[in-house]
Design an enzyme around this catalytic site. Structure first.
Site, short mmCIF file in Angstrom:
data_model
loop_
_atom_site.label_atom_id
_atom_site.label_comp_id
_atom_site.label_asym_id
_atom_site.label_seq_id
_atom_site.Cartn_x
_atom_site.Cartn_y
_atom_site.Cartn_z
N ASP A 1 0.85 -1.19 0.00
CA ASP A 1 0.00 0.00 0.00
C ASP A 1 0.88 1.24 0.00
O ASP A 1 1.49 1.57 1.01
CB ASP A 1 -0.91 -0.03 1.24
CG ASP A 1 -1.96 1.06 1.23
OD1 ASP A 1 -1.81 2.03 0.46
OD2 ASP A 1 -2.93 0.96 2.02
N HIS A 2 0.91 1.93 -1.14
CA HIS A 2 1.83 3.06 -1.28
C HIS A 2 1.39 4.28 -0.48
O HIS A 2 2.11 5.28 -0.42
CB HIS A 2 1.95 3.44 -2.75
CG HIS A 2 3.30 3.97 -3.12
ND1 HIS A 2 4.17 4.52 -2.20
CD2 HIS A 2 3.95 4.03 -4.31
CE1 HIS A 2 5.27 4.90 -2.81
NE2 HIS A 2 5.17 4.62 -4.10
N ARG A 3 0.23 4.21 0.18
CA ARG A 3 -0.16 5.30 1.08
C ARG A 3 0.77 5.37 2.28
O ARG A 3 1.04 6.46 2.80
CB ARG A 3 -1.60 5.11 1.57
CG ARG A 3 -2.67 5.21 0.49
CD ARG A 3 -4.04 4.95 1.10
NE ARG A 3 -4.12 3.65 1.75
CZ ARG A 3 -5.11 3.27 2.56
NH1 ARG A 3 -6.09 4.12 2.84
NH2 ARG A 3 -5.12 2.06 3.09
#
Length: 448
Positions: free
Chosen positions: A419-421
């Site tokens: 999850d690149h968040r």
């Protein structure tokens, strides 16, 4: 003769209700101890309910496809002796379970569940809402009309807890929730401006699909619908990125070939590569604990436990993810026994609902289907999932003291979706490289 009250048993800390799929015994049937009476389904797994007593089934209080709360009386069994009640304790009232689950929802940490919470969300339709769903809707100020518009993945379109939480997360973030009561007293233009950021709930219904005369229409089964909704929700929730590494696992393969016969003879268990992969993952998580997190709005929840989910394919073609709790506390023998036990019971639909809950990281073995790599979808609310590909013999360049040489080695690809968040490329890439390092540096003389 006595009458025994059969209760729907507790199925896990976060499971408050279940749907009756099928009654295997009918009123008038004689029942032996531990006979399976009925099959039930939660949002995660299907389970069987055995009879804790012997006797005759005299009455069913719920029919197939009906939703039942944990601890509710579902049937009466006639037995010898005095009247008895179900002795199995649910440990905590359902209300306490609801409070525990509600505490995980953004914006409800400071709120309390009131006794009359079911009366706070009223609807004129016949659609069924569980007490937990009504509680969440009330706390989030979701009106009955809005509740009716949310698609449900349960039996007959029933709205489940996960459906509602997904809707809240995607369409009603905690910091932008609109107070429905206050909005009614405001001018229409102000109300429309407040509600503009909301998006329509995600639906998997296709639009404009063309069907010819020779096509076959196949309805998804219940588990297929749940998987479909969960995967679509994950893609809408997380910014997926995938990093790949290639690993030379020759030492690991040679070691397993050397020990597998003696291990099976000693432990009566077959040792596969899966527990080895899980051990490497748990070590890498300890090195990089920020991969073992979940996201709650703008807050990152760093998990204390390392609970590894292992994706398992079912005979039906569906997928389920049993979880090895506290995997970092098990040695390789313990991991092997856990992996084998969960895999066997998953294929036989014998998993308990709690055994698919609370995973913090997931491993999927796409190599078991002959695939060399994959780009798996994150299993929410986790932030990463590792796919391990097939192990293939390939020519590879080795550096020696006499110079570079080409040799036949056992090679495989590892692919990590994250999850690149909250997980940047440096962390994601370094983590999957560390897993590969543990596999490549396997001690061929290791004792087990």
């Amino acid at each position: 003769m006595a009458q025994y009250e059969l209760l729907l048993p507790k199925m896990g800390e976060s499971v408050a209700e279940a749907t009756i799929i099928k009654w295997l015994k009918q009123p008038g049937d004689m029942i032996s101890l531990d006979d399976t009476l009925l099959e039930i389904a939660t949002d995660k797994v299907d389970s069987e309910v055995p009879s804790p007593v012997a006797g005759k089934l005299i009455k069913q209080l719920y029919q197939e496809d009906e939703v039942v709360q944990v601890g509710a009386v579902i049937a009466y069994i006639e037995t010898d002796g005095e009247d008895v009640e179900e002795t199995q304790q649910t440990e905590e009232p359902v209300k306490e379970e609801e409070e525990t689950i509600l505490s995980e929802i953004p914006g409800t940490t400071q709120l309390e569940v009131k006794d009359d919470v079911q009366e706070q969300v009223k609807s004129d339709s016949d659609r069924f809402y569980s007490p937990l769903v009504r509680s969440i809707a009330s706390q989030e100020n979701i009106s009955a009309t809005e509740l009716e518009s949310i698609n449900g993945s349960g039996a007959d379109g029933r709205l489940t807890k996960d459906d509602l939480l997904s809707y809240i997360q995607q369409s009603r973030p905690a910091d932008t929730v609109v107070n429905e009561v206050a909005a009614e007293s405001k001018p229409a233009n102000i109300q429309s401006q407040q509600e503009a950021p909301r998006t329509a709930p995600v639906t998997s219904n296709p639009v404009g699909v063309s069907v010819s005369g020779g096509d076959e229409i196949i309805e998804m089964d219940r588990m297929g619908k749940l998987i479909s909704d969960h995967m679509v929700m994950s893609k809408h929730t997380s910014a997926h990125v995938t990093s790949f590494v290639e690993a030379d696992v020759t030492n690991m393969v040679l070691w397993r070939d050397k020990v597998k016969k003696n291990f099976e003879k000693r432990e009566n268990e077959k040792i596969t590569f899966t527990p080895i992969f899980i051990e490497a993952v748990t070590k890498a998580i300890k090195d990089f604990p920020m991969i073992n997190v979940s996201v709650n709005g703008t807050k990152i929840i760093k998990k204390k436990d390392i609970n590894i989910g292992m994706a398992a394919a079912l005979p039906s073609g569906n997928l389920i993810v049993p979880v090895i709790k506290n995997a970092d506390q098990l040695n390789l023998v313990g991991l092997t026994k856990s992996v084998n036990d969960l895999a066997v019971r998953a294929r036989a639909s014998k998993l308990k609902p709690d055994e698919t809950q609370n995973g913090t990281f997931t491993l999927t073995n796409v190599g078991s289907f002959g695939n060399v790599m994959g780009t798996p979808i994150i299993n929410q609310p986790q932030v990463a999932i590792l796919a391990v590909g097939a192990i293939k013999k390939k020519p590879a360049v080795l550096e020696t003291e006499y110079g570079d040489v080409i040799a036949i080695r056992h090679m495989m690809y590892l692919s990590l979706s994250y999850d690149h968040r909250v997980v940047n490329g440096a962390l994601g890439g370094t983590f999957v490289r560390r897993v590969a390092d543990y596999l490549e540096n396997w001690d061929v003389n290791r004792e087990i």
